[in-house]
Design a protein around this motif. Structure first.
Motif, PDB file in Angstrom:
ATOM      1  N   ASP A  49     -61.503  30.215 -20.948  1.00 29.80           N
ATOM      2  CA  ASP A  49     -62.599  30.269 -21.921  1.00 29.80           C
ATOM      3  C   ASP A  49     -62.825  31.706 -22.394  1.00 29.80           C
ATOM      4  OD1 ASP A  49     -62.984  27.565 -21.710  1.00 29.80           O
ATOM      5  OD2 ASP A  49     -64.545  27.736 -20.170  1.00 29.80           O
ATOM      6  N   PHE A  50     -62.698  32.644 -21.456  1.00 29.68           N
ATOM      7  CA  PHE A  50     -62.841  34.059 -21.812  1.00 29.68           C
ATOM      8  C   PHE A  50     -61.614  34.562 -22.569  1.00 29.68           C
ATOM      9  CE2 PHE A  50     -61.905  38.483 -20.593  1.00 29.68           C
ATOM     10  CZ  PHE A  50     -62.973  39.126 -21.211  1.00 29.68           C
ATOM     11  N   TYR A  51     -60.425  34.178 -22.114  1.00 32.34           N
ATOM     12  CA  TYR A  51     -59.201  34.648 -22.763  1.00 32.34           C
ATOM     13  C   TYR A  51     -59.091  34.148 -24.209  1.00 32.34           C
ATOM     14  CZ  TYR A  51     -57.438  36.187 -18.208  1.00 32.34           C
ATOM     15  OH  TYR A  51     -57.268  36.827 -17.004  1.00 32.34           O
ATOM     16  N   VAL A  52     -59.492  32.897 -24.412  1.00 29.04           N
ATOM     17  CA  VAL A  52     -59.408  32.332 -25.767  1.00 29.04           C
ATOM     18  C   VAL A  52     -60.227  33.148 -26.750  1.00 29.04           C
ATOM     19  CG1 VAL A  52     -60.117  30.353 -27.170  1.00 29.04           C
ATOM     20  CG2 VAL A  52     -58.809  29.985 -25.084  1.00 29.04           C
ATOM     21  N   GLY A  53     -61.403  33.588 -26.328  1.00 25.10           N
ATOM     22  CA  GLY A  53     -62.230  34.399 -27.215  1.00 25.10           C
ATOM     23  C   GLY A  53     -61.661  35.778 -27.457  1.00 25.10           C
ATOM     24  N   ILE A  54     -61.184  36.443 -26.391  1.00 23.30           N
ATOM     25  CA  ILE A  54     -60.704  37.819 -26.521  1.00 23.30           C
ATOM     26  C   ILE A  54     -59.374  37.878 -27.279  1.00 23.30           C
ATOM     27  CG2 ILE A  54     -59.869  39.802 -25.203  1.00 23.30           C
ATOM     28  CD1 ILE A  54     -62.892  39.515 -25.302  1.00 23.30           C
ATOM     29  N   ILE A  55     -58.538  36.854 -27.133  1.00 24.72           N
ATOM     30  CA  ILE A  55     -57.253  36.854 -27.858  1.00 24.72           C
ATOM     31  C   ILE A  55     -57.470  36.915 -29.364  1.00 24.72           C
ATOM     32  CG2 ILE A  55     -55.289  35.351 -28.425  1.00 24.72           C
ATOM     33  CD1 ILE A  55     -55.227  34.522 -25.485  1.00 24.72           C
ATOM     34  N   LYS A  56     -58.561  36.342 -29.847  1.00 21.99           N
ATOM     35  CA  LYS A  56     -58.825  36.341 -31.290  1.00 21.99           C
ATOM     36  C   LYS A  56     -59.209  37.721 -31.809  1.00 21.99           C
ATOM     37  CE  LYS A  56     -60.879  31.737 -30.848  1.00 21.99           C
ATOM     38  NZ  LYS A  56     -62.134  30.970 -31.039  1.00 21.99           N
ATOM     39  N   ALA A  57     -59.731  38.579 -30.967  1.00 20.48           N
ATOM     40  CA  ALA A  57     -60.322  39.845 -31.411  1.00 20.48           C
ATOM     41  C   ALA A  57     -59.343  40.734 -32.186  1.00 20.48           C
ATOM     42  CB  ALA A  57     -60.903  40.590 -30.211  1.00 20.48           C
ATOM     43  N   PRO A  58     -58.116  40.973 -31.692  1.00 19.73           N
ATOM     44  CA  PRO A  58     -57.212  41.842 -32.471  1.00 19.73           C
ATOM     45  C   PRO A  58     -56.895  41.286 -33.854  1.00 19.73           C
ATOM     46  CG  PRO A  58     -56.427  41.575 -30.221  1.00 19.73           C
ATOM     47  CD  PRO A  58     -57.519  40.592 -30.397  1.00 19.73           C
ATOM     48  N   PHE A  59     -56.763  39.981 -33.968  1.00 19.51           N
ATOM     49  CA  PHE A  59     -56.475  39.386 -35.272  1.00 19.51           C
ATOM     50  C   PHE A  59     -57.661  39.584 -36.222  1.00 19.51           C
ATOM     51  CE2 PHE A  59     -53.803  37.208 -32.219  1.00 19.51           C
ATOM     52  CZ  PHE A  59     -52.580  37.151 -32.860  1.00 19.51           C
ATOM     53  N   PHE A  60     -58.872  39.356 -35.713  1.00 24.36           N
ATOM     54  CA  PHE A  60     -60.050  39.592 -36.528  1.00 24.36           C
ATOM     55  C   PHE A  60     -60.127  41.053 -36.970  1.00 24.36           C
ATOM     56  CE2 PHE A  60     -62.536  35.954 -34.272  1.00 24.36           C
ATOM     57  CZ  PHE A  60     -61.776  35.029 -34.968  1.00 24.36           C
ATOM     58  N   ALA A  61     -59.817  41.961 -36.054  1.00 24.31           N
ATOM     59  CA  ALA A  61     -59.912  43.389 -36.355  1.00 24.31           C
ATOM     60  C   ALA A  61     -58.944  43.792 -37.467  1.00 24.31           C
ATOM     61  CB  ALA A  61     -59.637  44.200 -35.090  1.00 24.31           C
ATOM     62  N   VAL A  62     -57.704  43.335 -37.357  1.00 20.21           N
ATOM     63  CA  VAL A  62     -56.703  43.699 -38.372  1.00 20.21           C
ATOM     64  C   VAL A  62     -57.098  43.145 -39.739  1.00 20.21           C
ATOM     65  CG1 VAL A  62     -54.314  43.352 -39.075  1.00 20.21           C
ATOM     66  CG2 VAL A  62     -54.839  43.921 -36.707  1.00 20.21           C
ATOM     67  N   VAL A  63     -57.567  41.904 -39.775  1.00 23.92           N
ATOM     68  CA  VAL A  63     -57.944  41.289 -41.051  1.00 23.92           C
ATOM     69  C   VAL A  63     -59.130  42.009 -41.675  1.00 23.92           C
ATOM     70  CG1 VAL A  63     -58.951  39.215 -42.049  1.00 23.92           C
ATOM     71  CG2 VAL A  63     -56.981  39.022 -40.550  1.00 23.92           C
ATOM     72  N   ILE A  64     -60.163  42.297 -40.890  1.00 23.66           N
ATOM     73  CA  ILE A  64     -61.359  42.951 -41.432  1.00 23.66           C
ATOM     74  C   ILE A  64     -61.028  44.347 -41.954  1.00 23.66           C
ATOM     75  CG2 ILE A  64     -63.627  43.880 -40.822  1.00 23.66           C
ATOM     76  CD1 ILE A  64     -63.860  41.555 -38.808  1.00 23.66           C
ATOM     77  N   ALA A  65     -60.295  45.123 -41.160  1.00 27.09           N
ATOM     78  CA  ALA A  65     -59.961  46.489 -41.583  1.00 27.09           C
ATOM     79  C   ALA A  65     -59.038  46.487 -42.793  1.00 27.09           C
ATOM     80  CB  ALA A  65     -59.314  47.240 -40.419  1.00 27.09           C
ATOM     81  N   THR A  66     -58.065  45.593 -42.816  1.00 25.93           N
ATOM     82  CA  THR A  66     -57.121  45.548 -43.940  1.00 25.93           C
ATOM     83  C   THR A  66     -57.821  45.172 -45.231  1.00 25.93           C
ATOM     84  OG1 THR A  66     -55.318  44.934 -42.447  1.00 25.93           O
ATOM     85  CG2 THR A  66     -55.006  44.504 -44.787  1.00 25.93           C
ATOM     86  N   ILE A  67     -58.659  44.144 -45.192  1.00 29.38           N
ATOM     87  CA  ILE A  67     -59.365  43.720 -46.399  1.00 29.38           C
ATOM     88  C   ILE A  67     -60.327  44.803 -46.862  1.00 29.38           C
ATOM     89  CG2 ILE A  67     -61.029  42.061 -47.314  1.00 29.38           C
ATOM     90  CD1 ILE A  67     -59.728  39.928 -45.612  1.00 29.38           C
ATOM     91  N   GLY A  68     -61.051  45.419 -45.932  1.00 28.44           N
ATOM     92  CA  GLY A  68     -61.985  46.476 -46.314  1.00 28.44           C
ATOM     93  C   GLY A  68     -61.299  47.648 -46.984  1.00 28.44           C
ATOM     94  N   CYS A  69     -60.182  48.110 -46.416  1.00 29.68           N
ATOM     95  CA  CYS A  69     -59.460  49.237 -47.010  1.00 29.68           C
ATOM     96  C   CYS A  69     -58.777  48.839 -48.313  1.00 29.68           C
ATOM     97  CB  CYS A  69     -58.441  49.770 -46.013  1.00 29.68           C
ATOM     98  SG  CYS A  69     -59.169  50.471 -44.515  1.00 29.68           S
ATOM     99  N   PHE A  70     -58.227  47.638 -48.353  1.00 33.67           N
ATOM    100  CA  PHE A  70     -57.548  47.178 -49.573  1.00 33.67           C
ATOM    101  C   PHE A  70     -58.523  47.127 -50.749  1.00 33.67           C
ATOM    102  CE2 PHE A  70     -56.618  43.601 -52.411  1.00 33.67           C
ATOM    103  CZ  PHE A  70     -55.381  43.971 -52.901  1.00 33.67           C
ATOM    104  N   GLN A  71     -59.692  46.532 -50.551  1.00 35.57           N
ATOM    105  CA  GLN A  71     -60.671  46.460 -51.638  1.00 35.57           C
ATOM    106  C   GLN A  71     -61.173  47.843 -52.021  1.00 35.57           C
ATOM    107  OE1 GLN A  71     -61.159  43.961 -53.423  1.00 35.57           O
ATOM    108  NE2 GLN A  71     -60.381  42.267 -52.189  1.00 35.57           N
ATOM    109  N   GLY A  72     -61.260  48.743 -51.057  1.00 36.12           N
ATOM    110  CA  GLY A  72     -61.663  50.109 -51.402  1.00 36.12           C
ATOM    111  C   GLY A  72     -60.660  50.796 -52.299  1.00 36.12           C
ATOM    112  N   LEU A  73     -59.380  50.541 -52.084  1.00 33.87           N
ATOM    113  CA  LEU A  73     -58.341  51.155 -52.922  1.00 33.87           C
ATOM    114  C   LEU A  73     -58.245  50.510 -54.300  1.00 33.87           C
ATOM    115  CD1 LEU A  73     -55.550  51.595 -50.230  1.00 33.87           C
ATOM    116  CD2 LEU A  73     -56.916  53.399 -51.287  1.00 33.87           C
ATOM    117  N   GLN A  74     -58.925  49.356 -54.502  1.00 35.25           N
ATOM    118  CA  GLN A  74     -58.908  48.698 -55.801  1.00 35.25           C
ATOM    119  C   GLN A  74     -60.017  49.193 -56.724  1.00 35.25           C
ATOM    120  OE1 GLN A  74     -56.238  46.612 -56.350  1.00 35.25           O
ATOM    121  NE2 GLN A  74     -55.800  47.352 -54.282  1.00 35.25           N
TER     122      GLN A  74
END
Length: 403
Positions: free
Chosen positions: A339-364
């Motif tokens: 139950d704990f691992y399932v939640g933490i495994i998602k964190a890196p994917f969420f981080a990459v998506v949030i940072a990528t979208i934020g920086c991408f829109q800033g460059l637009q």
């Protein structure tokens, strides 16, 4: 060879001179367009004469259109003395007629021969035609809008995926060239993204845990199963709500900040200065932000889990009279580490998506303040949407895996 070229140039020069002399002779032999206004109390008569064609209209168009009209209610255009009329001449006459009608007067054309009359009537009909907009059914309009939005979002998604590939490539290149890595920028963003975000993450997770335990207790008491509130809080917080709430808050807090910061740099032309200096904006601005979020989001998710469980324990204590020790014992007996691992495994994917979208829109950003605000809002919406979609995908995946 030179004789042939000289002969060709002479023939070309002769042709140009012949054409110029023909046009000059044609323009001088044909009478210039003119008009004469005769004023009477009840009617104004304007007599047009000369050649009203494209080659001659430049001398008469502005004076004719700007001619002053007195209070006479009727205007008569006499075109009997026009020697030649083409479409442009007819159009100027029609424009004048429409101007007179717009002032509340009447306007008629007299003296036209059969050919000129047909031309004037044709121009009049074309000028009075209105483009009838075909009414699109509501369902078709909605489907068109949905299709257009889908295509636009698909293009944006493909661009973001391409930008993510560029980020990964730059990150791998930085591993082989550590001297190009921005350590100071990384620690700066670690502080702003992670440490300064702990209070809001902890508070919201604590409150969500309390609300979850309270609502669960209210419903399960009806069936005499209130003891399972502890398992409800455990599974909901560790598997879903802890990391999902953290990602949504970070998307609204840090993802929007990434877009606004980079967009402001574009507005101030700092990005262009960096490129002129030989600096890669992805290496300088994007990589530190992505790594900072990649490091801190799992840590923030862990803190959210702890605070959510603590909030649930306090509410269980208040509503079900199960003290903290009883909560911990029950929690330990029913805990599944996945139950704990399932939640933490998602964190890196969420981080990459949030940072990528934020920086991408800033460059637009195109350089205006309006663009910064609009793309900042777009960044938050797209990040939250992507986080929820990824979370749903992981939920299906782990369910199929039996975890």
């Amino acid at each position: 060879m030179y004789t042939v070229l000289d002969s060709a140039e002479s023939m070309l020069s002769y042709s140009q001179c012949f054409l110029l002399s023909y046009l000059t002779r044609t323009m001088t032999t044909q009478p210039a367009p003119s008009f004469e206004v005769q004023t009477a109390p009840e009617e104004i008569s304007i007599s047009l004469s000369g050649t009203w064609t494209t080659l001659h209209l430049d001398s008469v168009e502005r004076p004719f259109m700007a001619s002053e009209l007195n209070a006479a209610p009727s205007i008569v255009l006499d075109v009997a003395n026009i020697s030649k009329l083409d479409t442009n001449g007819a159009w100027i006459i029609e424009q004048f007629r429409r101007k007179v009608l717009a002032e509340g007067k009447t306007c008629s054309i007299s003296g036209a021969d059969e050919k000129d009359k047909i031309l004037l009537e044709t121009v009049e009909k074309r000028s009075e035609e209105e483009i009838v907009t075909r009414q699109v059914p509501l369902l078709i309009s909605i489907l068109n809008d949905m299709g257009r939005c889908f295509i636009e979002q698909l293009k944006i998604t493909l661009n973001i995926i391409g930008f993510l590939g560029e980020v990964v490539t730059t990150l791998v290149r930085s591993l082989f060239k550590p001297k190009n890595f921005r350590t100071t920028a990384l620690f700066y963003h670690l502080e702003h993204v992670g440490i300064r975000g702990i209070p809001i993450i902890a508070l919201l997770s604590f409150l969500i845990g309390m609300v979850l335990a309270y609502m669960g207790a209210q419903q399960l008491q009806k069936f005499g199963a209130q003891v399972f509130v502890i398992q409800l809080v455990q599974i909901a917080v560790l598997r879903e709500l802890g990391i999902l709430l953290t990602a949504i808050v970070i998307a609204g807090r840090s993802g929007s900040a990434f877009t606004a910061q980079i967009g402001a740099m574009i507005t101030n032309e700092e990005i262009y200065a960096m490129k002129t200096s030989g600096l890669n904006p992805v290496d300088t601005l994007v990589i530190p932000r992505v790594l900072a979020l990649l490091i801190m989001l799992p840590i923030l998710g862990f803190i959210a889990d702890i605070m959510g469980l603590l909030g649930g324990a306090l509410m269980v204590w208040q509503t079900l009279d199960i003290n903290l020790h009883g909560f911990v014992v029950r929690f330990h007996n029913t805990l599944n580490i996945w139950d704990f691992y399932v939640g933490i495994i998602k964190a890196p994917f969420f981080a990459v998506v949030i940072a990528t979208i934020g920086c991408f829109q800033g460059l637009q950003v195109t350089g205006s303040a309006e663009s910064v605000g609009r793309l900042t809002t777009t960044s938050v919406i797209e990040s939250i949407f992507a986080v929820i979609v990824i979370d749903a995908g992981f939920a299906i995946f782990f369910a199929e895996m039996g975890l």
